[in-house]
Design a protein around this motif. Structure first.
Motif, short mmCIF file in Angstrom:
data_model
loop_
_atom_site.label_atom_id
_atom_site.label_comp_id
_atom_site.label_asym_id
_atom_site.label_seq_id
_atom_site.Cartn_x
_atom_site.Cartn_y
_atom_site.Cartn_z
N GLN A 162 1.08 -1.03 0.07
CA GLN A 162 -0.11 0.13 0.28
C GLN A 162 0.61 1.64 -0.33
OE1 GLN A 162 -3.35 0.88 0.19
NE2 GLN A 162 -3.14 -1.09 -0.39
N ILE A 163 1.49 1.16 0.91
CA ILE A 163 2.50 2.31 0.89
C ILE A 163 3.39 2.41 -0.20
CG2 ILE A 163 5.03 3.84 2.10
CD1 ILE A 163 3.53 1.88 4.33
N GLU A 164 4.11 1.45 -0.52
CA GLU A 164 4.90 1.95 -2.29
C GLU A 164 3.99 1.75 -3.05
OE1 GLU A 164 8.13 -1.86 -1.18
OE2 GLU A 164 5.98 -2.63 -1.88
N GLY A 165 2.92 1.68 -3.72
CA GLY A 165 1.89 2.15 -3.99
C GLY A 165 1.09 3.65 -4.42
N GLY A 166 1.02 3.59 -3.18
CA GLY A 166 1.01 5.52 -2.79
C GLY A 166 2.34 6.44 -2.60
N VAL A 167 3.25 5.69 -2.56
CA VAL A 167 4.25 6.62 -3.10
C VAL A 167 4.98 6.94 -4.71
CG1 VAL A 167 6.97 6.85 -3.21
CG2 VAL A 167 5.86 6.36 -0.77
N ALA A 168 4.70 5.26 -5.48
CA ALA A 168 4.62 5.20 -7.01
C ALA A 168 3.35 6.01 -6.94
CB ALA A 168 4.26 4.32 -7.16
N GLN A 169 2.48 6.45 -6.63
CA GLN A 169 1.25 7.45 -7.59
C GLN A 169 1.46 8.81 -7.10
OE1 GLN A 169 -2.88 7.16 -5.72
NE2 GLN A 169 -3.76 6.42 -7.64
N ALA A 170 1.88 8.61 -6.10
CA ALA A 170 2.39 10.27 -5.97
C ALA A 170 3.56 11.25 -6.09
CB ALA A 170 2.19 10.56 -3.87
N ILE A 171 4.62 10.71 -6.83
CA ILE A 171 5.80 10.18 -7.85
C ILE A 171 5.33 10.67 -9.14
CG2 ILE A 171 7.70 9.73 -8.80
CD1 ILE A 171 8.58 7.91 -6.55
N GLY A 172 4.14 10.37 -9.65
CA GLY A 172 3.97 10.41 -10.91
C GLY A 172 3.33 11.76 -11.41
N ALA A 173 2.26 11.83 -9.56
CA ALA A 173 1.35 13.52 -9.96
C ALA A 173 2.42 14.73 -9.61
CB ALA A 173 0.50 12.91 -8.96
N THR A 174 4.21 14.43 -8.93
CA THR A 174 4.70 15.34 -8.43
C THR A 174 5.15 15.74 -10.23
OG1 THR A 174 4.77 14.77 -6.32
CG2 THR A 174 6.30 15.83 -7.05
N LEU A 175 6.42 14.29 -10.51
CA LEU A 175 6.86 14.16 -11.93
C LEU A 175 6.65 14.49 -13.15
CD1 LEU A 175 10.66 12.30 -10.17
CD2 LEU A 175 9.27 14.66 -10.12
N SER A 176 4.99 14.31 -13.64
CA SER A 176 4.81 13.85 -14.95
C SER A 176 3.16 14.00 -15.40
CB SER A 176 5.18 12.37 -15.54
OG SER A 176 4.43 11.41 -14.76
N GLU A 177 1.86 13.63 -14.36
CA GLU A 177 0.87 13.74 -14.84
C GLU A 177 1.06 15.17 -14.61
OE1 GLU A 177 -1.29 10.26 -12.13
OE2 GLU A 177 0.42 9.63 -11.94
N HIS A 178 -0.39 14.78 -15.41
CA HIS A 178 -1.23 16.60 -15.40
C HIS A 178 -2.81 16.00 -16.63
CE1 HIS A 178 1.11 18.05 -19.13
NE2 HIS A 178 2.14 17.45 -18.61
N VAL A 179 -3.71 16.42 -16.35
CA VAL A 179 -4.85 16.65 -16.92
C VAL A 179 -4.53 18.20 -17.88
CG1 VAL A 179 -7.07 16.28 -17.61
CG2 VAL A 179 -6.23 14.82 -16.17
N ASP A 180 -4.85 18.44 -19.50
CA ASP A 180 -4.78 19.54 -19.83
C ASP A 180 -6.09 19.76 -20.27
OD1 ASP A 180 -2.04 19.99 -19.06
OD2 ASP A 180 -1.58 19.14 -21.37
N VAL A 181 -6.15 21.31 -19.72
CA VAL A 181 -7.76 21.61 -20.23
C VAL A 181 -7.46 22.73 -21.29
CG1 VAL A 181 -10.05 23.25 -20.15
CG2 VAL A 181 -8.39 21.34 -18.05
N ALA A 182 -7.67 22.90 -22.68
CA ALA A 182 -7.76 23.60 -24.02
C ALA A 182 -8.31 25.09 -23.55
CB ALA A 182 -7.99 23.20 -25.06
N SER A 183 -7.77 26.56 -24.24
CA SER A 183 -8.46 27.30 -23.76
C SER A 183 -10.28 27.85 -24.37
CB SER A 183 -7.98 28.87 -24.41
OG SER A 183 -8.11 28.62 -25.53
#
Length: 859
Positions: free
Chosen positions: A755-776
């Protein structure tokens, strides 16, 4: 002819059909739908012995070939060596990706196993953090993980007993939402709005209804004119009622406009394409700060405080303005102050099983919904109220859920499937595509947080203020409670007599935000923990020591501006041990590439189990004879591991072994009421109800147990990183990752570590690479995993996990929650490590390489 698992199948594929859908139609439900684009690997099968992604492999190409699915690789009685290895290493959590992961792994050569980052680049896992997957492939089993663990071999609680459904997960026979054949099922597809804000003037359904196979088209005129919230809480007053099943006004690009129900997906999709809608396009606003200004478009002008909206004319859903002590006097006492604004990104839950539901009328005419939900009972309540049905005329069942992370604490599909079933009288299926998951489901709330803090040179905090702006999107669902949760518990971990919070949650014409792992804490902690580091730097104090001086201690009252922490208590305290682990990590060294800059950083977080106002769990235990027992509990299993813990608790209480405990769960007909598997309550709340039920049976009672979730306990986490940064490219490498968790009694070490490793991995993704883009234009432009940059095996470091030695006075047998909390300190710890390495303070997520390079270059 296609040979599937050694049996000839003569049915010819349809023109354009992919192999995945063909195999599932032939009953091979172990082949999963995860991405629709060959990105995730959940659908991996072997064609003539070679692994392929069956979602992009044309079915006609498999003719005269031999296809092997997970069901043909091995059975529970005769496991393939790779299936056995995944079972022994507990290389899964929700298990939705596991069949595909095993199929890929089983085909690897010895040489390929030496380079797993490359070998597994086509298989994604959202739950595990990949360490357990690597251990499985490399043949490293978990010690003491047998299903009969307990009794003669020692207590089950505290052992690494395997998941009860493990054999089914690794053989592809575990049944998720759509893993069953429903004769005569109709398929539902939705037309979504191209506009971020518009009024529907007219819908021409004639061409759609003329498509062969189309049975019905539903518009807002067919839906109940009743407001509800897609958010699900025991206390319904927590969420604004601002949503309709189908509305004549659309408020974000991607909102449901109309539904087509047909005998095939192709016919339903064609019907959607032929719908003609006349829109009156309205002004829209995408930025929450602009949305509050006079003259901005108002999203919900016809709603107000009666619907739970604070100031609808200003687009403010909820707000918090509270002061503790004398903030101005506190800043006057400070020797150093620091102020900065931090912004978090819109990210997606990215559970591999998308949202979806099957509905039908049973023989008694009752509405039955089989759904990928974290909240079966609350969903039943919401559907019953929408359609004026007695609760006992609605049944909601959750099979095994393929990941949730808060995203399935939301009613996004069941309301419309229910309407379709009630209108047609036929079974109806609606399964989101991956694109719909990005454009029509919920995201994490984007926050802008301004923190101002002051401290004396001796290290004591003198004042701390938050100014928080939350973008909830077009609908309020979880917006107000996420804001409260994020602000209160982030501040309450620190002792400071002078604090102030000013926070607002604001409507915009963007895809709605909702519940997401951490529930606002990750966003506010991201800001506060960076400011704590800057104060420590300003006075020349070690960041661990600075926190030791200022955090709450055992016996302290938890306080924060406003309410929502009055029923929290420190029923066990391990934060001091977590900080000791951070200090020890900093004494290590790591090698980095020549010319790269190396730094380290840490952060802490506190989280409560359950929301204020109660979170209920009702459980039962009965004897089956021969030292076998049956547990009835409502909590859903989606990789949170609560089912395993329930079996362990009952095994110990009844002096048997976990493999002799049967779990019935997540079916509103078969078990007692359960608020749901969210808010870090699975083990703490439902587990306590199960323990009470077992003790009742053992003492001669009726085997019933109940817990209302109060008082609430708190858990602590700390994260430390050492990173290296290439100043010429902005590339960041994590050299070492250390996490310390105060989880109370560790019920299952291997599972909790996962659980901890999965939470850390998910947070690393949100910190370094993940983003949902919304156009103008308001349209979400991120629609595939390939665009979204979900972390793969190569992107996630192995995290060293430490547990504090505590025993909680509230949780069952001393356990505390640990499903959400590992996520929260990760982003600020990485930000602090980057600051240490490169001398730049990163304030906006995500920290992509180009942003790091730009910050270093500008500095």
């Amino acid at each position: 002819m296609i040979e599937i698992n050694g049996t000839a199948h003569d049915r010819a594929p349809r023109p354009g059909q992919c192999l995945r859908t063909y195999l599932r139609e032939e009953g091979c439900f172990g082949v999963k739908k995860g991405c629709d684009s060959g990105d995730c690997g959940a659908c991996t099968v072997h064609v003539d012995g070679a692994p392929v992604h069956s979602c992009v492999y044309p079915a006609f190409r498999a003719q005269s070939r031999s296809v092997t699915t997970i069901e043909g690789l091995g059975t529970p009685d005769a496991l393939h060596p790779m299936q056995r290895s995944f079972l022994d290493a507990q290389g899964f959590q929700c298990g939705f990706c596991t069949a595909g992961m095993i199929m890929t792994s089983a085909a690897l050569s010895a040489e390929q196993r030496e380079d797993l980052p490359r070998a597994l680049k086509g298989n994604l896992c959202r739950c595990t953090g990949y360490r357990a997957v690597e251990d499985a492939i490399c043949g490293r089993p978990v010690a003491g993980a047998g299903p009969d663990r307990g009794c003669d071999s020692g207590p089950a609680v505290g052992s690494s007993a395997g998941a009860p459904a493990g054999p089914q997960v690794v053989t592809g026979t575990a049944r998720y939402t759509f893993d069953l054949d429903v004769p005569g099922v109709l398929h539902l597809k939705v037309l979504r709005s191209p506009h971020p804000h518009a009024r529907i003037v007219a819908v021409d359904t004639s061409a759609a209804l003329a498509v062969p196979g189309v049975e019905a088209v539903l518009t807002h005129k067919d839906a109940p004119d009743r407001l509800f919230s897609t958010a699900q809480h025991e206390n319904e007053a927590e969420d604004p009622y601002d949503t309709r099943v189908l509305d004549e006004v659309v408020r974000f690009a991607g909102q449901r406009v109309a539904a087509v129900i047909a005998t095939s997906e192709a016919a339903a999709e064609e019907g959607v394409r032929l719908l003609r809608v006349e829109y009156q396009v309205l002004p829209f606003v995408l930025d929450p700060a602009e949305a509050m200004r006079p003259g901005a478009p108002v999203l919900h002008p016809d709603k107000g405080t009666a619907e739970g909206i604070s100031r609808s004319a200003s687009n403010v859903v909820g707000e918090l303005h509270a002061t503790l002590g004398d903030v101005e006097a506190g800043f006057a006492q400070a020797d150093v102050t620091y102020e900065a604004t931090f912004r978090t990104a819109r990210v997606q839950h990215a559970s591999l099983e998308t949202h979806g539901a099957l509905g039908w009328l049973d023989d008694d005419g009752r509405l039955v919904l089989r759904s990928s939900t974290q909240t079966p009972f609350l969903t039943r309540r919401a559907v019953a109220r929408l359609y004026d049905l007695p609760a006992d005329r609605v049944r909601v069942v959750a099979g095994r859920v393929g990941g949730g992370f808060g995203g399935k604490q939301e009613m996004l599909v069941e309301d419309l499937v229910a309407l379709a079933v009630l209108r047609t009288g036929r079974p109806v299926k609606w399964e989101y595509t991956r694109s719909e998951q990005f454009t029509g489901a919920t995201t994490r709330h984007p926050f802008a947080v301004t923190v101002t803090a002051g401290a004396r040179r001796s290290g004591e905090l003198t004042a701390l203020t938050l100014d928080v702006l939350v973008n909830t999107g077009a609908y309020g669902n979880h917006g107000t409670s996420v804001m409260h949760h994020g602000c209160h518990e982030t501040l309450a971990v620190y002792k400071c007599g002078n604090m102030r919070t000013d926070a607002v949650t604001v409507y915009t014409n963007t895809v709605p935000a909702g519940a997401f792992r951490g529930y606002g804490l990750g966003q506010v902690t991201f800001a506060v923990e960076q400011v704590m580091d800057e104060l420590a730097r300003a006075i020349g104090m070690d960041p661990v020591t600075f926190r030791e001086l200022n955090v709450v201690r055992e016996g302290d009252d938890l306080t924060a501006p406003g309410d929502h922490v009055e029923d929290l208590g420190i029923a066990s305290y391990g934060l001091d041990q977590c900080l000791d682990h951070m200090r020890a990590a900093a004494l290590t060294t790591d090698e980095a590439p020549a010319g790269w800059r190396v730094g380290e950083g840490m952060a802490i977080a506190m989280i409560a189990s359950g929301p204020p106002g109660g979170h209920f769990a009702d459980a039962g235990v009965r004897a089956l004879g021969d030292d076998r027992y049956e547990v009835s509990v409502g909590t859903a299993e989606f990789g949170n591991g609560s089912t395993t813990v329930f079996a362990q608790i009952v095994a110990d209480e009844m002096a048997t072994t976990p493999d002799r405990v049967v779990i019935r769960q997540s079916d509103t007909d078969l078990v007692g009421h359960d608020t749901g598997a969210f808010a870090s309550t699975g083990v703490v709340v439902a587990g306590r109800a199960v323990l009470r039920a077992a003790r009742s049976l053992r003492s001669g009672g009726d085997g019933h147990g109940f817990f209302d979730g109060t008082p609430r306990s708190v858990a602590f986490n700390a994260q430390w990183f050492r990173v290296a940064i290439d100043p010429d490219t902005g590339e960041l490498r994590i050299l070492r990752s250390v996490h310390s968790a105060d989880a109370g009694t560790v019920m299952n070490p291997a599972q909790l570590r996962g659980q901890i490793e999965g939470g850390v991995a998910q947070a690393i993704g949100a910190t370094l690479s993940e983003h949902v883009d919304v156009a103008s234009s308001g349209e979400v432009t991120t629609t595939t995993f390939r665009q979204y940059h979900l972390p793969a095996f190569a992107d996630v470091p192995r995290t060293e996990v430490h547990f504090a030695g505590t025993t909680d006075a509230i949780g069952p047998l001393g356990a505390k929650s640990m499903s959400e909390s590992p996520f929260n300190p990760v982003a600020p710890a990485l930000a602090n490590a980057i600051r240490d390495a490169a001398g730049v303070r990163m304030t906006d997520l995500p920290f992509t390489a180009d942003r790091i390079w730009q910050a270093v270059h500008d500095a």
